[in-house]
Design a protein around this motif. Structure first.
Motif, PDB file in Angstrom:
ATOM      1  N   ALA A  66      28.123  32.309 -13.296  1.00 39.37           N
ATOM      2  CA  ALA A  66      29.157  31.365 -12.856  1.00 39.37           C
ATOM      3  C   ALA A  66      30.507  31.845 -13.359  1.00 39.37           C
ATOM      4  O   ALA A  66      30.599  32.558 -14.358  1.00 39.37           O
ATOM      5  CB  ALA A  66      28.862  29.966 -13.378  1.00 39.37           C
ATOM      6  N   ASN A  67      31.556  31.435 -12.666  1.00 39.27           N
ATOM      7  CA  ASN A  67      32.908  31.846 -13.058  1.00 39.27           C
ATOM      8  C   ASN A  67      33.408  31.153 -14.313  1.00 39.27           C
ATOM      9  O   ASN A  67      34.320  31.650 -14.969  1.00 39.27           O
ATOM     10  CB  ASN A  67      33.889  31.623 -11.910  1.00 39.27           C
ATOM     11  CG  ASN A  67      33.684  32.627 -10.814  1.00 39.27           C
ATOM     12  OD1 ASN A  67      33.403  33.788 -11.061  1.00 39.27           O
ATOM     13  ND2 ASN A  67      33.810  32.188  -9.576  1.00 39.27           N
ATOM     14  N   ASP A  68      32.822  30.000 -14.640  1.00 38.94           N
ATOM     15  CA  ASP A  68      33.184  29.294 -15.872  1.00 38.94           C
ATOM     16  C   ASP A  68      32.106  28.258 -16.172  1.00 38.94           C
ATOM     17  O   ASP A  68      31.181  28.047 -15.380  1.00 38.94           O
ATOM     18  CB  ASP A  68      34.581  28.653 -15.797  1.00 38.94           C
ATOM     19  CG  ASP A  68      34.739  27.679 -14.645  1.00 38.94           C
ATOM     20  OD1 ASP A  68      33.801  26.906 -14.361  1.00 38.94           O
ATOM     21  OD2 ASP A  68      35.814  27.680 -14.021  1.00 38.94           O
ATOM     22  N   PHE A  69      32.218  27.614 -17.334  1.00 44.82           N
ATOM     23  CA  PHE A  69      31.202  26.649 -17.752  1.00 44.82           C
ATOM     24  C   PHE A  69      31.137  25.458 -16.799  1.00 44.82           C
ATOM     25  O   PHE A  69      30.055  24.949 -16.506  1.00 44.82           O
ATOM     26  CB  PHE A  69      31.467  26.166 -19.184  1.00 44.82           C
ATOM     27  CG  PHE A  69      30.443  25.184 -19.657  1.00 44.82           C
ATOM     28  CD1 PHE A  69      29.171  25.599 -20.016  1.00 44.82           C
ATOM     29  CD2 PHE A  69      30.738  23.833 -19.723  1.00 44.82           C
ATOM     30  CE1 PHE A  69      28.211  24.697 -20.447  1.00 44.82           C
ATOM     31  CE2 PHE A  69      29.791  22.916 -20.157  1.00 44.82           C
ATOM     32  CZ  PHE A  69      28.521  23.354 -20.513  1.00 44.82           C
ATOM     33  N   GLY A  70      32.288  25.010 -16.292  1.00 48.09           N
ATOM     34  CA  GLY A  70      32.308  23.877 -15.364  1.00 48.09           C
ATOM     35  C   GLY A  70      31.493  24.155 -14.111  1.00 48.09           C
ATOM     36  O   GLY A  70      30.705  23.306 -13.672  1.00 48.09           O
ATOM     37  N   ASP A  71      31.664  25.326 -13.528  1.00 49.78           N
ATOM     38  CA  ASP A  71      30.878  25.698 -12.348  1.00 49.78           C
ATOM     39  C   ASP A  71      29.397  25.781 -12.683  1.00 49.78           C
ATOM     40  O   ASP A  71      28.539  25.371 -11.900  1.00 49.78           O
ATOM     41  CB  ASP A  71      31.350  27.047 -11.796  1.00 49.78           C
ATOM     42  CG  ASP A  71      32.686  26.990 -11.093  1.00 49.78           C
ATOM     43  OD1 ASP A  71      33.172  25.876 -10.804  1.00 49.78           O
ATOM     44  OD2 ASP A  71      33.252  28.076 -10.833  1.00 49.78           O
ATOM     45  N   PHE A  72      29.093  26.317 -13.848  1.00 51.90           N
ATOM     46  CA  PHE A  72      27.703  26.434 -14.293  1.00 51.90           C
ATOM     47  C   PHE A  72      27.058  25.053 -14.437  1.00 51.90           C
ATOM     48  O   PHE A  72      25.965  24.812 -13.923  1.00 51.90           O
ATOM     49  CB  PHE A  72      27.637  27.195 -15.618  1.00 51.90           C
ATOM     50  CG  PHE A  72      26.280  27.220 -16.240  1.00 51.90           C
ATOM     51  CD1 PHE A  72      25.274  28.008 -15.711  1.00 51.90           C
ATOM     52  CD2 PHE A  72      25.997  26.455 -17.362  1.00 51.90           C
ATOM     53  CE1 PHE A  72      24.010  28.036 -16.289  1.00 51.90           C
ATOM     54  CE2 PHE A  72      24.747  26.474 -17.938  1.00 51.90           C
ATOM     55  CZ  PHE A  72      23.748  27.271 -17.398  1.00 51.90           C
ATOM     56  N   LEU A  73      27.752  24.149 -15.109  1.00 52.44           N
ATOM     57  CA  LEU A  73      27.218  22.810 -15.324  1.00 52.44           C
ATOM     58  C   LEU A  73      27.058  22.056 -14.009  1.00 52.44           C
ATOM     59  O   LEU A  73      26.036  21.399 -13.785  1.00 52.44           O
ATOM     60  CB  LEU A  73      28.123  22.036 -16.282  1.00 52.44           C
ATOM     61  CG  LEU A  73      27.642  20.655 -16.699  1.00 52.44           C
ATOM     62  CD1 LEU A  73      26.291  20.729 -17.390  1.00 52.44           C
ATOM     63  CD2 LEU A  73      28.671  20.004 -17.615  1.00 52.44           C
ATOM     64  N   LEU A  74      28.023  22.160 -13.118  1.00 57.10           N
ATOM     65  CA  LEU A  74      27.933  21.510 -11.817  1.00 57.10           C
ATOM     66  C   LEU A  74      26.714  22.012 -11.053  1.00 57.10           C
ATOM     67  O   LEU A  74      25.980  21.222 -10.448  1.00 57.10           O
ATOM     68  CB  LEU A  74      29.211  21.747 -11.015  1.00 57.10           C
ATOM     69  CG  LEU A  74      29.240  21.170  -9.603  1.00 57.10           C
ATOM     70  CD1 LEU A  74      29.086  19.654  -9.623  1.00 57.10           C
ATOM     71  CD2 LEU A  74      30.517  21.583  -8.884  1.00 57.10           C
ATOM     72  N   ASP A  75      26.474  23.317 -11.091  1.00 61.44           N
ATOM     73  CA  ASP A  75      25.314  23.889 -10.408  1.00 61.44           C
ATOM     74  C   ASP A  75      24.009  23.339 -10.995  1.00 61.44           C
ATOM     75  O   ASP A  75      23.087  23.002 -10.256  1.00 61.44           O
ATOM     76  CB  ASP A  75      25.346  25.410 -10.494  1.00 61.44           C
ATOM     77  CG  ASP A  75      24.238  26.056  -9.674  1.00 61.44           C
ATOM     78  OD1 ASP A  75      24.121  25.732  -8.483  1.00 61.44           O
ATOM     79  OD2 ASP A  75      23.488  26.876 -10.242  1.00 61.44           O
ATOM     80  N   LEU A  76      23.931  23.237 -12.323  1.00 62.74           N
ATOM     81  CA  LEU A  76      22.727  22.676 -12.954  1.00 62.74           C
ATOM     82  C   LEU A  76      22.477  21.242 -12.513  1.00 62.74           C
ATOM     83  O   LEU A  76      21.346  20.864 -12.189  1.00 62.74           O
ATOM     84  CB  LEU A  76      22.849  22.709 -14.476  1.00 62.74           C
ATOM     85  CG  LEU A  76      22.563  24.004 -15.198  1.00 62.74           C
ATOM     86  CD1 LEU A  76      22.736  23.822 -16.700  1.00 62.74           C
ATOM     87  CD2 LEU A  76      21.177  24.507 -14.897  1.00 62.74           C
ATOM     88  N   VAL A  77      23.531  20.445 -12.479  1.00 62.05           N
ATOM     89  CA  VAL A  77      23.405  19.034 -12.074  1.00 62.05           C
ATOM     90  C   VAL A  77      22.955  18.953 -10.608  1.00 62.05           C
ATOM     91  O   VAL A  77      22.058  18.181 -10.270  1.00 62.05           O
ATOM     92  CB  VAL A  77      24.730  18.281 -12.297  1.00 62.05           C
ATOM     93  CG1 VAL A  77      24.685  16.896 -11.658  1.00 62.05           C
ATOM     94  CG2 VAL A  77      25.024  18.172 -13.789  1.00 62.05           C
ATOM     95  N   GLN A  78      23.562  19.759  -9.745  1.00 59.77           N
ATOM     96  CA  GLN A  78      23.202  19.730  -8.332  1.00 59.77           C
ATOM     97  C   GLN A  78      21.756  20.160  -8.098  1.00 59.77           C
ATOM     98  O   GLN A  78      21.092  19.631  -7.205  1.00 59.77           O
ATOM     99  CB  GLN A  78      24.164  20.604  -7.523  1.00 59.77           C
ATOM    100  CG  GLN A  78      25.540  20.007  -7.414  1.00 59.77           C
ATOM    101  CD  GLN A  78      26.536  20.910  -6.725  1.00 59.77           C
ATOM    102  OE1 GLN A  78      26.386  22.145  -6.711  1.00 59.77           O
ATOM    103  NE2 GLN A  78      27.564  20.302  -6.145  1.00 59.77           N
ATOM    104  N   GLN A  79      21.251  21.073  -8.912  1.00 57.09           N
ATOM    105  CA  GLN A  79      19.852  21.488  -8.786  1.00 57.09           C
ATOM    106  C   GLN A  79      18.899  20.369  -9.154  1.00 57.09           C
ATOM    107  O   GLN A  79      17.787  20.298  -8.636  1.00 57.09           O
ATOM    108  CB  GLN A  79      19.577  22.696  -9.680  1.00 57.09           C
ATOM    109  CG  GLN A  79      20.202  23.975  -9.194  1.00 57.09           C
ATOM    110  CD  GLN A  79      19.944  25.124 -10.140  1.00 57.09           C
ATOM    111  OE1 GLN A  79      18.944  25.145 -10.855  1.00 57.09           O
ATOM    112  NE2 GLN A  79      20.835  26.093 -10.160  1.00 57.09           N
ATOM    113  N   GLU A  80      19.320  19.488 -10.046  1.00 56.38           N
ATOM    114  CA  GLU A  80      18.459  18.400 -10.510  1.00 56.38           C
ATOM    115  C   GLU A  80      18.480  17.188  -9.579  1.00 56.38           C
ATOM    116  O   GLU A  80      17.611  16.336  -9.659  1.00 56.38           O
ATOM    117  CB  GLU A  80      18.861  17.979 -11.913  1.00 56.38           C
ATOM    118  CG  GLU A  80      18.573  19.019 -12.970  1.00 56.38           C
ATOM    119  CD  GLU A  80      17.100  19.359 -13.089  1.00 56.38           C
ATOM    120  OE1 GLU A  80      16.247  18.431 -13.009  1.00 56.38           O
ATOM    121  OE2 GLU A  80      16.777  20.547 -13.237  1.00 56.38           O
ATOM    122  N   ILE A  81      19.498  17.101  -8.733  1.00 54.18           N
ATOM    123  CA  ILE A  81      19.599  15.930  -7.836  1.00 54.18           C
ATOM    124  C   ILE A  81      18.669  16.078  -6.664  1.00 54.18           C
ATOM    125  O   ILE A  81      18.401  17.021  -6.113  1.00 54.18           O
ATOM    126  CB  ILE A  81      21.064  15.743  -7.350  1.00 54.18           C
ATOM    127  CG1 ILE A  81      21.933  15.413  -8.542  1.00 54.18           C
ATOM    128  CG2 ILE A  81      21.153  14.690  -6.281  1.00 54.18           C
ATOM    129  CD1 ILE A  81      23.409  15.244  -8.217  1.00 54.18           C
TER     130      ILE A  81
END
Length: 81
Positions: A66-81
């Motif tokens: 990911a380009n930064d931690f925010g993008d990484f965290l957003l991707d993790l959350v979206q995978q869990e939804i």
């Protein structure tokens, strides 16, 4: 209780994790995701890269996750939804 600092220090001792990496996520599949403070994006935030313990440092690929931690965290959350 273990945290990112404890885990990073442990990995530096056990798997020769470079000083410019901070572990933020263990995939459970022999791959760690780390903040790479040697590679910051245009927003001055470190990129998230993969590190594979057991692979010699000169052979590490440091794949950008990911380009930064925010993008990484957003991707993790979206995978869990």
């Amino acid at each position: 209780m273990p945290d990112a600092i404890w885990y990073t220090l442990t990995e530096r001792k056990e798997s020769d994790l470079p000083m410019h990496l901070l572990v933020i996520y263990d995939t459970g599949e022999d791959e760690l995701f780390c903040l790479d403070f040697n590679h910051v994006g245009i927003n001055k935030e470190p990129k998230v890269v993969s590190f594979i313990p057991g692979i010699r440092l000169e052979n590490q690929q440091y794949e950008i996750i990911a380009n930064d931690f925010g993008d990484f965290l957003l991707d993790l959350v979206q995978q869990e939804i």
